[in-house]
Motif scaffolding. Sequence first.
Motif, PDB file in Angstrom:
ATOM      1  N   TRP A 143     -19.154 -31.453  -6.177  1.00 36.98           N
ATOM      2  CA  TRP A 143     -20.101 -31.167  -7.252  1.00 36.98           C
ATOM      3  C   TRP A 143     -20.455 -32.400  -8.081  1.00 36.98           C
ATOM      4  CZ3 TRP A 143     -21.163 -25.738  -7.548  1.00 36.98           C
ATOM      5  CH2 TRP A 143     -22.273 -25.441  -8.373  1.00 36.98           C
ATOM      6  N   ARG A 182     -33.249 -32.347 -18.395  1.00 38.03           N
ATOM      7  CA  ARG A 182     -33.163 -31.029 -19.034  1.00 38.03           C
ATOM      8  C   ARG A 182     -32.328 -31.096 -20.300  1.00 38.03           C
ATOM      9  NH1 ARG A 182     -29.746 -27.977 -14.122  1.00 38.03           N
ATOM     10  NH2 ARG A 182     -27.785 -29.037 -14.516  1.00 38.03           N
ATOM     11  N   GLY A 217     -21.569 -23.457 -12.745  1.00 40.89           N
ATOM     12  CA  GLY A 217     -21.102 -24.181 -11.571  1.00 40.89           C
ATOM     13  C   GLY A 217     -20.042 -25.196 -11.935  1.00 40.89           C
ATOM     14  N   LEU A 238     -22.088 -29.558 -14.772  1.00 43.80           N
ATOM     15  CA  LEU A 238     -22.918 -30.735 -15.086  1.00 43.80           C
ATOM     16  C   LEU A 238     -23.594 -30.613 -16.450  1.00 43.80           C
ATOM     17  CD1 LEU A 238     -24.739 -31.599 -11.730  1.00 43.80           C
ATOM     18  CD2 LEU A 238     -22.695 -32.627 -12.720  1.00 43.80           C
ATOM     19  N   ALA A 240     -18.015 -17.959  -9.580  1.00 40.51           N
ATOM     20  CA  ALA A 240     -17.400 -18.666  -8.453  1.00 40.51           C
ATOM     21  C   ALA A 240     -16.212 -19.465  -8.996  1.00 40.51           C
ATOM     22  CB  ALA A 240     -18.408 -19.573  -7.774  1.00 40.51           C
ATOM     23  N   HIS A 274     -30.479 -16.819  -7.588  1.00 41.52           N
ATOM     24  CA  HIS A 274     -29.342 -16.514  -6.715  1.00 41.52           C
ATOM     25  C   HIS A 274     -28.736 -15.146  -7.029  1.00 41.52           C
ATOM     26  CE1 HIS A 274     -29.385 -20.594  -5.142  1.00 41.52           C
ATOM     27  NE2 HIS A 274     -29.489 -21.039  -6.385  1.00 41.52           N
ATOM     28  N   VAL A 275     -29.398 -14.379  -7.898  1.00 42.04           N
ATOM     29  CA  VAL A 275     -28.811 -13.155  -8.436  1.00 42.04           C
ATOM     30  C   VAL A 275     -29.653 -11.934  -8.020  1.00 42.04           C
ATOM     31  CG1 VAL A 275     -28.513 -11.971 -10.655  1.00 42.04           C
ATOM     32  CG2 VAL A 275     -27.731 -14.314 -10.388  1.00 42.04           C
TER      33      VAL A 275
END
Length: 233
Positions: free
Chosen positions: A19, A36, A57, A60, A78, A126-127
């Motif tokens: 990652w 961002r 995740g 980051l 996860a 992703h949901v």
Amino acid sequence: MSNVDAQELAKFSELAHRWWDPESEFRPLHQINPLRLAWIDGLADLRGKQALDVGCGGGLLAEAMATRAARVTGIDLAARPLGVARLHALDAGVTNVEYREIATEALALEQPAAYDVVTCMEMLEHVPDPAAVVRACATLARPGGWVFFSTLNRNPKAFLLAIVGAEYLLRLLPRGTHEYARFIRPSELARWAREAGLDLQASRGLQYNPLTRRYGLAADTSVNYLVACRKPA
Ligand code: SAH
């Protein structure tokens, strides 16, 4: 029952150890992270704020917001990316970030209106039920708080650039990272946000230049885009 796709989580868990490698599959996230972060900080002023990063995740953005002096919680479902996120923060000596394995909807029941800033980046696509995540994010924000989303637009150009280009031609992302049917039009995201009681404030596109291999923020939201919303005070 629960709003999660186990296969999606497995994809991210499998890659978790890479990652924080800026040349790995996560290179695009590394490259867009400063852009961002600056956009979010410019609108919401992170210093001293309570921030929540949904679908964090490997951390980051969560860790980057912590270095802007926000007190940050990152959540994901996860386990391995969360483990990587915790280790990285420890290693980097960043103490004002913590990570929890909990569903967004569950945290919304536990801590409604607890956060000044909620971010949910590159996760809605992703949901299974993204509108439910939008509602939960709105619940988690305090009145007057900010809620940020980013995702991929759904149109032929986005299909060409985000799937054919990024996964097959340039190989920026592993094949199968994204599923076109799950991409979200800005009008759809705007409707879910409005229905969740959020006011739209701003949006920006993320553009990739394959020649310079750099990303930039732009007005064009036709592929990857960010949206800023506010919960009425
Ligand atoms: N938001 C981070 C990571 C994006 S990758 C960033 O932009 O840097 C997408 C992340 O969403 C993965 O970590 C994945 O585990 C997470 N995710 C997918 N479905 C989820 C769900 N239902 N609940 C919480 N996290 C989820």
